[in-house]
Scaffold this active site. Structure first.
Site, PDB file in Angstrom:
ATOM      1  N   SER A 189    -119.404 135.684 -37.166  1.00  0.00           N
ATOM      2  CA  SER A 189    -119.279 135.096 -35.836  1.00  0.00           C
ATOM      3  C   SER A 189    -120.579 134.537 -35.277  1.00  0.00           C
ATOM      4  CB  SER A 189    -118.691 136.125 -34.868  1.00  0.00           C
ATOM      5  OG  SER A 189    -119.436 137.314 -34.884  1.00  0.00           O
ATOM      6  N   HIS A 192    -112.648 133.794 -36.790  1.00  0.00           N
ATOM      7  CA  HIS A 192    -113.169 132.420 -36.722  1.00  0.00           C
ATOM      8  C   HIS A 192    -112.681 131.550 -37.880  1.00  0.00           C
ATOM      9  CE1 HIS A 192    -115.911 133.523 -33.469  1.00  0.00           C
ATOM     10  NE2 HIS A 192    -116.007 134.665 -34.108  1.00  0.00           N
ATOM     11  N   LYS A 248    -109.251 132.202 -30.170  1.00  0.00           N
ATOM     12  CA  LYS A 248    -110.265 131.236 -30.600  1.00  0.00           C
ATOM     13  C   LYS A 248    -109.569 129.942 -31.039  1.00  0.00           C
ATOM     14  CE  LYS A 248    -113.531 134.865 -30.949  1.00  0.00           C
ATOM     15  NZ  LYS A 248    -113.798 136.141 -31.567  1.00  0.00           N
TER      16      LYS A 248
HETATM   17  C1  LIG Z   1    -113.989 137.497 -31.097  1.00  0.00           C
HETATM   18  C2  LIG Z   1    -113.918 138.409 -32.257  1.00  0.00           C
HETATM   19  C3  LIG Z   1    -113.168 139.580 -32.183  1.00  0.00           C
HETATM   20  C4  LIG Z   1    -112.528 140.041 -30.919  1.00  0.00           C
HETATM   21  O1  LIG Z   1    -111.399 139.299 -30.618  1.00  0.00           O
HETATM   22  P1  LIG Z   1    -110.870 139.237 -29.126  1.00  0.00           P
HETATM   23  O2  LIG Z   1    -109.480 138.790 -29.234  1.00  0.00           O
HETATM   24  O3  LIG Z   1    -111.760 138.287 -28.404  1.00  0.00           O
HETATM   25  O4  LIG Z   1    -110.997 140.645 -28.585  1.00  0.00           O
HETATM   26  C5  LIG Z   1    -113.053 140.345 -33.329  1.00  0.00           C
HETATM   27  N1  LIG Z   1    -113.677 139.991 -34.467  1.00  0.00           N
HETATM   28  C6  LIG Z   1    -114.431 138.883 -34.549  1.00  0.00           C
HETATM   29  C7  LIG Z   1    -115.095 138.547 -35.848  1.00  0.00           C
HETATM   30  C8  LIG Z   1    -114.587 138.063 -33.442  1.00  0.00           C
HETATM   31  O5  LIG Z   1    -115.352 136.991 -33.519  1.00  0.00           O
END
Ligand SMILES: *Cc1c(COP(=O)(O)O)cnc(C)c1O
Length: 396
Positions: free
Chosen positions: A179, A207, A239
């Site tokens: 991330s 991602h 995302k």
């Molecule tokens: C953003 C993210 C999460 C958390 O997801 P949310 O739905 O925002 O709580 C978990 N793992 C990774 C790798 C992320 O980038």
């Protein structure tokens, strides 16, 4: 107990170390341009990679479903919060990922806590890439299993650790796309090493899904890894999908175990059904709109070529996450502030989110951007005032 003098001191110390975090107040929908604190900005920090968060069809599905289901989920999935909208989305996500079943969670953070603590307990072991997302690391600690971190993307290091473990259950966990760095995990090798050592592999593809692979099937699709090779696949919906929530996909046994044991699934209200309905529409767009991924790829190429020309230090990333390494936290903040003054939003990422000395500007690109906007980012970066006597991008 007196006042909060201790806390005040700690907060002050954070400020001095340039580690203090504060929030922007966004007044508009996500998009290439957003309104923040009464001003328009070019947005290079959201994770709405495909530009779906404010897509008219997604919004329309949300509104139509709100007319049917109302707003609140009303109860947990195991009481009576599990609606036909949730169920249809789970079926569609199972098909999308090529897994037997999928299970919705209200957020990715909760999915990770729920899965790892449902699968492991004392006497088991969890092996995590050092750069895994905070939610995975927290989940590993919460599970009570023996916790080991292996060197970033280092399959040999992982293999050694697995070989010397006597745990009854072993779970290897990795981000699909990291991330804060944007690189892709060596999932094919991770999968074979895990299988050699009789360990399960869990991939968090927050991602990767929507952005990578055929029809947006994510990083596991790049390596053509099936359910047997990656038995625990997690993806988020907030995302690339542009909505909210997360899912875990895998075998019947995995999903039923999570329904029985995952505390962040059991003890929480179901996500609003309208979010599930909106996500079903967004999933269709993710699969159908190859042009969004193609446009994104072109913008990534444009950004990387331009950034190299002006001497910025990029990371080996082919994904929409394009960090510019700055090194020093203060400098990252100054650069982010300077960009903001010029009308561009780019987040400075500092420790402890990233290792000390690797503070960075985390540029994220989206199919919502156009070439001109990326050009403006590059021109603004090139013209940034010299900080600390060195040129932007040079790690000193
Ligand atoms: C953003 C993210 C999460 C958390 O997801 P949310 O739905 O925002 O709580 C978990 N793992 C990774 C790798 C992320 O980038």
């Amino acid at each position: 107990m007196g006042g909060f003098d201790d806390l005040a001191l700690e907060l002050e110390a954070r400020k001095e170390q340039h580690l203090y975090r504060s929030r922007l107040i966004t007044e508009t929908a996500q998009g290439a341009e957003i309104g923040v604190d009464g001003r328009r900005y070019l947005n290079f920090c959201s994770n709405d990679y495909l530009g779906l968060a404010n897509h008219p069809d997604v919004v329309a599905s949300f509104q139509a479903a709100a007319n049917v289901y109302g707003v609140g989920g009303g109860a947990s999935h195991l009481v009576n919060g599990h609606s036909t909208a949730h169920h249809a989305l789970e079926d569609a996500l199972a098909e999308f990922t090529g897994r037997t079943r999928a299970l919705l969670f209200s957020s990715g953070y909760m999915a990770n806590l729920g899965v790892i603590s449902a699968l492991l307990s004392r006497g088991d072991a969890v092996f995590q890439d050092r750069l895994n997302h905070a939610s995975l690391l927290d989940a590993g600690l919460l599970s009570g299993a023996r916790f080991q971190r292996f060197r970033h993307a280092d399959v040999a290091d992982l293999s050694q650790r697995l070989a010397s473990s006597e745990a009854s259950r072993k779970l290897v966990v990795s981000d699909g796309v990291f991330s804060m760095d944007g690189d892709i995990a060596p999932l094919d090798e991770l999968s074979s090493v895990a299988q050699q050592h009789d360990a399960w592999l869990m991939v968090d593809d927050a991602h990767g899904v929507a952005c990578l692979g055929h029809g947006g099937r994510g990083s596991v699709d790049l390596f053509e890894l099936d359910q047997q090779q990656v038995p625990v696949l997690m993806g988020t919906l907030g995302k690339g999908f542009g909505t909210s929530g997360a899912f875990v996909a895998g075998s019947e046994e995995l999903i039923e175990t999570l329904i029985q044991l995952a505390r962040t699934y059991i003890y929480t209200t179901a996500m609003p059904p309208a979010v599930a309905a909106a996500t079903l529409t967004s999933l269709k767009l993710v699969q159908a709109d190859n042009w969004r991924r193609e446009k994104l790829a072109a913008l990534i190429k444009q950004f990387r070529t331009g950034a190299e020309q002006i001497g910025l230090q990029l990371m080996p990333s082919q994904t929409p996450i394009q960090p510019i390494v700055v090194g020093d936290a203060e400098r990252a903040i100054q650069m982010s502030q300077a960009l903001k003054t010029q009308g561009l939003l780019v987040t400075a990422i500092r420790p402890p989110t990233v290792p000390a000395g690797t503070a960075r500007l985390r540029v994220t690109l989206s199919a919502a951007h156009n070439e001109k906007q990326v050009e403006r980012l590059l021109n603004t970066l090139a013209d940034l005032p010299v900080v600390d006597g060195s040129m932007p991008g040079n790690v000193s």
